[in-house]
Design an enzyme around this catalytic site. Structure first.
Site, mmCIF file in Angstrom:
data_model
loop_
_atom_site.group_PDB
_atom_site.id
_atom_site.type_symbol
_atom_site.label_atom_id
_atom_site.label_comp_id
_atom_site.label_asym_id
_atom_site.label_seq_id
_atom_site.Cartn_x
_atom_site.Cartn_y
_atom_site.Cartn_z
ATOM 1 N N CYS A 113 -3.563 -3.142 4.691
ATOM 2 C CA CYS A 113 -2.745 -4.233 5.237
ATOM 3 C C CYS A 113 -3.247 -5.606 4.824
ATOM 4 O O CYS A 113 -2.567 -6.605 5.060
ATOM 5 C CB CYS A 113 -2.700 -4.145 6.762
ATOM 6 N N GLU A 115 0.843 -1.192 0.000
ATOM 7 C CA GLU A 115 0.000 0.000 0.000
ATOM 8 C C GLU A 115 0.881 1.244 0.000
ATOM 9 O O GLU A 115 0.395 2.349 0.175
ATOM 10 C CB GLU A 115 -0.957 -0.013 1.194
ATOM 11 N N HIS A 136 -2.960 -9.487 12.476
ATOM 12 C CA HIS A 136 -2.279 -8.304 11.944
ATOM 13 C C HIS A 136 -1.869 -7.433 13.140
ATOM 14 O O HIS A 136 -2.676 -7.180 14.034
ATOM 15 C CB HIS A 136 -3.217 -7.528 11.016
#
Ligand code: HMG
Length: 404
Positions: free
Chosen positions: A128, A96, A250
């Site tokens: 993400c 990203e 994450h």
């Protein structure tokens, strides 16, 4: 919890087919490390807000001649050195922090590594989540053509404005991994829980180097998405909570994963308090605590830390939760394979962390690019990186890379 750690442990539970998964995995990072103690001192606050409150110690900062391409190429080179290029027909590059609106960063890596031309190369993006999205696409490709392999790279530089709440959660890293049928490290089960909701919690308009974020709202959006993805996972044949040995979330900052595990255990009817949740996840924190947020690479760094933690994990089920702001998320399961120990790189990874050059606040500020992207047609970068690859500069708007 399942306790089967024998050589006869299942290759994967679920729908009766042998799935694809991860055969080899490695990371690379930026040249510098910045201890959050320097940031705390500058801001006149207690460093324990960072070390304990958000669970981060240092962050990686790329040198002037590093970016997502050089980090991605450095990680991928080690995968190719060990496995060769036979069977690789696709290169997926998740990021990203893209460096071009048109050309995939993966094509630059393809050139730097001198990969065979008979490969399709694509960039994937969804905050993400982009790395897990690429993994799922790779699994689809190898399910269709089991003799083929996919090289996946997830590489990001996380940048927030100076003096913003997100500043201590910056970082940089790349992870590269090889996806194939019958993998030796991690077999991924077919059940998936997916969840998309259009929310404006974190985003980065094209004219900005730094992300815009509604920090507290983003934490809530992450937790809501976790519950949504988990319930969808269970509704689509996913295993019960008690059958999962490890959880890998994450980790924009490691404390976020603790909050997530508390929420998930509550949802599953066996709530854990903060200390117990932190203890359960501790083996997944080692790398992210030192690298900072690496966006699309972060979840894989959690997994790598678990793999490198030295335990016999054969047959263990790992529940993965990926969250990409905006927001797309997914919960899925992998089973660690009996032969995983033959493929580990713990020493190599420790060396990479130790080789980073520590910097203090003034140098950190020099390296921070500021908020807005400025037009640059021509530039030459100073030679700084110890990575095998470097970003040399821009000539008539075209980025140039080379070997160091
Ligand atoms: P903040 O508002 O400055 O921090 O930033 P805070 O005041 O909430 O404090 C944080 C914690 O430190 C609190 O603990 C405090 O009690 C504690 P908690 O209540 O959370 O358990 N604390 C202390 N502890 C020990 N000793 C002390 C001390 N002082 C305070 N002396 C915030 C927090 C997360 C908002 C900020 O870091 C931020 O904006 N980060 C960026 C956004 C982010 O990471 N969001 C996460 C979810 S979204 C996501 O994961 C996607 C993302 O990766 C992007 C993508 O998908 O592309 C970001």
């Amino acid at each position: 919890m399942s306790t089967d750690t024998t050589e006869n442990a299942p290759t994967a539970a679920g729908h009766g087919t042998v799935p694809g998964g991860i055969q080899d995995i490695a990371f690379a990072t930026g040249h510098y490390s910045f201890d959050l103690a320097h940031l705390a001192e500058k801001q006149g606050i207690d460093v324990n807000k960072f070390y304990i409150g958000i669970g981060q110690n240092t962050m990686s900062i790329p040198a002037e001649d590093e970016d997502i391409v050089t980090m991605g190429a450095a990680a991928a080179q080690r995968i190719i050195e060990r496995n060769g290029t036979d069977g690789i027909r696709t290169l997926l590059f998740a990021t990203e922090s893209g460096i071009d609106q048109s050309k995939s960063a993966g094509v630059y890596v393809h050139g730097l590594l001198d990969l065979p031309r008979e490969i399709r190369t694509i960039e994937t993006k969804m905050a993400c989540y982009g790395g897990i999205g690429a993994l799922q696409m790779a699994l689809g490709l190898v399910a269709r053509n089991p003799e083929e392999k996919v090289l996946v790279i997830a590489s990001d530089v996380a940048r927030y404005d100076v003096d913003s709440s997100g500043e201590p959660t910056q970082g940089a890293a790349a992870v590269a991994f090889l996806v194939q049928a019958d993998p030796d490290i991690l077999a991924i089960e077919p059940a998936q829980g997916v969840y998309t909701l259009d929310v404006q919690d974190f985003w980065r308009p094209n004219h900005r180097h730094t992300a815009l974020v509604d920090g507290k709202f983003s934490v809530g959006a992450y937790l809501d998405a976790l519950v949504g993805a988990w319930n969808d996972y269970r509704a689509h044949g996913g295993v019960e909570f008690d059958d999962i040995d490890w959880f890998c979330y994450h980790q924009p900052f490691t404390k976020m994963a603790v909050k997530a595990h508390m929420r998930l255990t509550e949802e599953a009817g066996t709530p854990l308090d903060k200390a117990a949740a932190a203890e359960a996840l501790a083996p997944t924190f080692g790398y992210n605590k030192q690298l900072g947020n690496s966006y699309s690479a972060s979840i894989f760094l959690g997994f790598l830390a678990l793999l490198d933690s030295g335990q016999n994990l054969a047959g263990n089920r790992v529940g993965f939760f990926s969250y990409g702001s905006g927001a797309v998320s997914e919960f899925f399961m992998g089973v660690i394979q009996p032969g995983h120990r033959d493929h580990l790189r713990a020493e190599e990874h420790q060396k990479i962390l130790d080789a980073r050059e520590p910097i203090e606040y003034d140098r950190y500020r020099e390296l921070h690019p500021g908020t807005l992207v400025q037009p640059v047609e021509n530039s030459t970068t100073e030679r700084r990186t110890a990575s095998p690859f470097r970003f040399e500069g821009i000539d008539e708007g075209s980025r140039h890379y080379g070997r160091s």
